[in-house]
Write a protein that holds these residues in place. Structure first.
Motif, PDB file in Angstrom:
ATOM      1  N   THR A 191     -18.758  12.807 -50.608  1.00 47.11           N
ATOM      2  CA  THR A 191     -18.251  12.519 -51.947  1.00 47.11           C
ATOM      3  C   THR A 191     -16.840  11.941 -51.872  1.00 47.11           C
ATOM      4  O   THR A 191     -16.480  11.041 -52.640  1.00 47.11           O
TER       5      THR A 191
ATOM      6  N   SER B  83     -27.914  22.763 -62.804  1.00 48.51           N
ATOM      7  CA  SER B  83     -27.971  23.344 -61.458  1.00 48.51           C
ATOM      8  C   SER B  83     -27.960  24.865 -61.489  1.00 48.51           C
ATOM      9  O   SER B  83     -28.362  25.511 -60.508  1.00 48.51           O
TER      10      SER B  83
ATOM     11  N   LEU C 235     -20.569  15.513 -58.147  1.00 51.20           N
ATOM     12  CA  LEU C 235     -21.045  15.897 -56.815  1.00 51.20           C
ATOM     13  C   LEU C 235     -20.143  16.935 -56.156  1.00 51.20           C
ATOM     14  O   LEU C 235     -20.640  17.897 -55.547  1.00 51.20           O
TER      15      LEU C 235
ATOM     16  N   CYS D  34     -28.693  13.786 -57.887  1.00 52.35           N
ATOM     17  CA  CYS D  34     -27.436  13.062 -58.145  1.00 52.35           C
ATOM     18  C   CYS D  34     -27.173  12.009 -57.076  1.00 52.35           C
ATOM     19  O   CYS D  34     -26.791  10.868 -57.391  1.00 52.35           O
TER      20      CYS D  34
ATOM     21  N   GLN E 234     -20.278  16.119 -66.030  1.00 56.04           N
ATOM     22  CA  GLN E 234     -20.135  17.234 -65.093  1.00 56.04           C
ATOM     23  C   GLN E 234     -20.747  18.521 -65.643  1.00 56.04           C
ATOM     24  O   GLN E 234     -21.477  19.223 -64.947  1.00 56.04           O
TER      25      GLN E 234
ATOM     26  N   LEU F 286     -24.761  18.544 -65.999  1.00 58.74           N
ATOM     27  CA  LEU F 286     -25.374  18.595 -64.674  1.00 58.74           C
ATOM     28  C   LEU F 286     -25.148  19.956 -64.016  1.00 58.74           C
ATOM     29  O   LEU F 286     -26.026  20.484 -63.327  1.00 58.74           O
TER      30      LEU F 286
ATOM     31  N   LEU G 222     -22.217  10.811 -62.467  1.00 56.76           N
ATOM     32  CA  LEU G 222     -22.966  11.364 -61.336  1.00 56.76           C
ATOM     33  C   LEU G 222     -22.067  11.658 -60.142  1.00 56.76           C
ATOM     34  O   LEU G 222     -22.161  12.724 -59.524  1.00 56.76           O
ATOM     35  N   SER G 223     -21.175  10.725 -59.810  1.00 55.78           N
ATOM     36  CA  SER G 223     -20.353  10.903 -58.604  1.00 55.78           C
ATOM     37  C   SER G 223     -19.282  11.970 -58.805  1.00 55.78           C
ATOM     38  O   SER G 223     -18.975  12.725 -57.868  1.00 55.78           O
TER      39      SER G 223
END
Length: 412
Positions: A210, A257, A303, A269, A250, A253, A299-300
């Motif tokens: 990342t 999780s 991570l 992701c 963020q 997501l 998405l990034s």
């Protein structure tokens, strides 16, 4: 909520103003070097110097804070960063700018250490989550808004650097005028990397990859945008969209999780980062560029905290804070290498090479993640820790995680 933030409002204001002033410098410096005809690899080297300074500062700036105290150290870092910012407007030479970016990185890391340790000292167990969320909002909203200053130098090239210096200098006022007593910064314990890798290979590798992805983006995205024909205003909008997209996705997501096997969310992701990066490499125009940019940011940016949460699921409660500190250093090390990788790919394949490099990093991590999924059993749902948004700043930020000291653990 406002009552929760009252003890730390001056610190939040300081970090917002500081990021508004310093957050767009990477973009601005890359554009100025590109306009001066500097080689893409040289621009990547200058960007790498900044992330190298962040890593160095994360490791060493704490000793300055312990020696002279939070307020004096913060003032010193601000003064040096402000002076460095004005120097860019006086002399334009890539090697000098690389040295200045190294200094900038050390100063920014030192300021983060001051603010984060202070926030941690003021946070109570029941207010820690709210304070961390407010800190994230102040940090990223300041960085996003700062991008708008890119276009202020159309007539006078020195103006953006002057604005940045003014804002950075103003960041000292809320800290110096606070009535809050500065805390004592303790020594942080470091979890051995061997233990961290044994507990969570996916968490360790994910944090480093990342860093490669986001270091390449922050260091070279402005050159990509210029290469596909965007003007200053459009570049600022693109960068701001990516950052705001990172903040927006963020939390959902992370909640996802918490409900399912976290590894599958991480895999999804990385797969989507791969797909979106390939789309961005094709240089879509207009609204599609912003749409893909927002998706890439969302998405990034998710991570790193997802990988930290996964590592925490497999560590003892007493190990989590020191593990998070190691993970942010691994992220920083990856970020220091990312601009060079992105620049080399752009030299070879043109502007889209940046996102093809990012896609290659995501593909490598996707393969590793699928192997880990097949090799180990998942953490049972009740044993998973709650996801927490975390900044990618210094190891001190790990102390703000409200879930760090508690909860059960399951090992591979």
């Amino acid at each position: 909520m406002l009552a929760t933030l009252a003890p730390v409002r001056s610190l939040l204001l300081a970090i917002f103003v500081m990021m508004a002033g310093s957050g767009f410098l990477s973009t601005l410096i890359g554009l100025r070097l590109e306009r001066a005809g500097s080689d893409t690899l040289l621009i990547g080297l200058v960007a790498t110097a900044y992330f190298g300074g962040l890593t160095l500062g994360a490791l060493r700036a704490g000793s300055i804070v312990r020696r002279v105290g939070h307020i004096r150290a913060f003032a010193a870092f601000v003064a040096l960063l402000s002076a460095s910012t004005l120097t860019y407007a006086l002399v334009q030479h890539p090697l000098l700018w690389a040295l200045l970016r190294l200094v900038d990185g050390v100063c920014v890391a030192g300021m983060f250490i001051c603010v984060e340790s202070w926030l941690n000292d003021r946070a109570e167990p029941e207010t820690r989550g709210g304070i961390l969320a407010a800190y994230m909002v102040a940090l990223y909203s300041g960085q996003a808004i700062g991008q708008l200053f890119l276009s202020t130098g159309a007539a006078t090239p020195a103006v953006p650097f002057q604005i940045a210096s003014i804002l950075i200098s103003l960041a000292i006022l809320p800290v110096c005028l606070t009535r809050s007593t500065a805390p004592t910064l303790g020594e942080a314990d470091n979890l051995p990397l061997v233990r961290l890798f044994a507990a969570s290979p996916l968490g360790l590798a994910g944090a480093a990859i990342t860093g490669l992805i986001l270091g390449a983006f922050y260091g070279m995205a402005a050159i990509y945008a210029r290469g596909i024909g965007l003007g200053l205003g459009a570049i600022a909008t693109f960068m701001m969209t990516v950052i705001l997209g990172g903040v927006a996705l963020q939390w959902p997501l992370g909640r996802l999780s918490d409900r399912y096997d976290r590894r599958r969310v991480i895999i999804a992701c990385f797969a989507l980062v791969l797909a979106v990066s390939v789309a961005l490499a094709a240089a879509p125009g207009g609204g599609l560029l912003l749409l893909f940019g927002a998706a890439f940011g969302g998405l990034s940016f998710a991570l790193y905290p997802l990988c930290v949460a996964h590592a925490n699921d497999r560590l003892l409660p007493a190990e989590r804070v020191s593990a998070s500190g190691q993970l942010v250093l691994l992220y920083s090390a990856g970020a220091a290498l990312g601009p060079l990788g992105g620049a080399a790919a752009m030299n070879w394949m043109g502007p889209g090479g940046l996102f093809l490099f990012i896609a290659a990093c995501a593909a490598a991590m996707l393969g590793f993640s699928l192997w880990r999924l097949a090799a180990t059993a998942p953490v049972p749902g009740p044993a998973q820790q709650d996801f927490q948004m975390l900044p990618r700043t210094t190891p001190v930020a790990a102390l703000l995680d409200p879930s760090g000291p508690e909860a059960a653990t399951v090992k591979d």
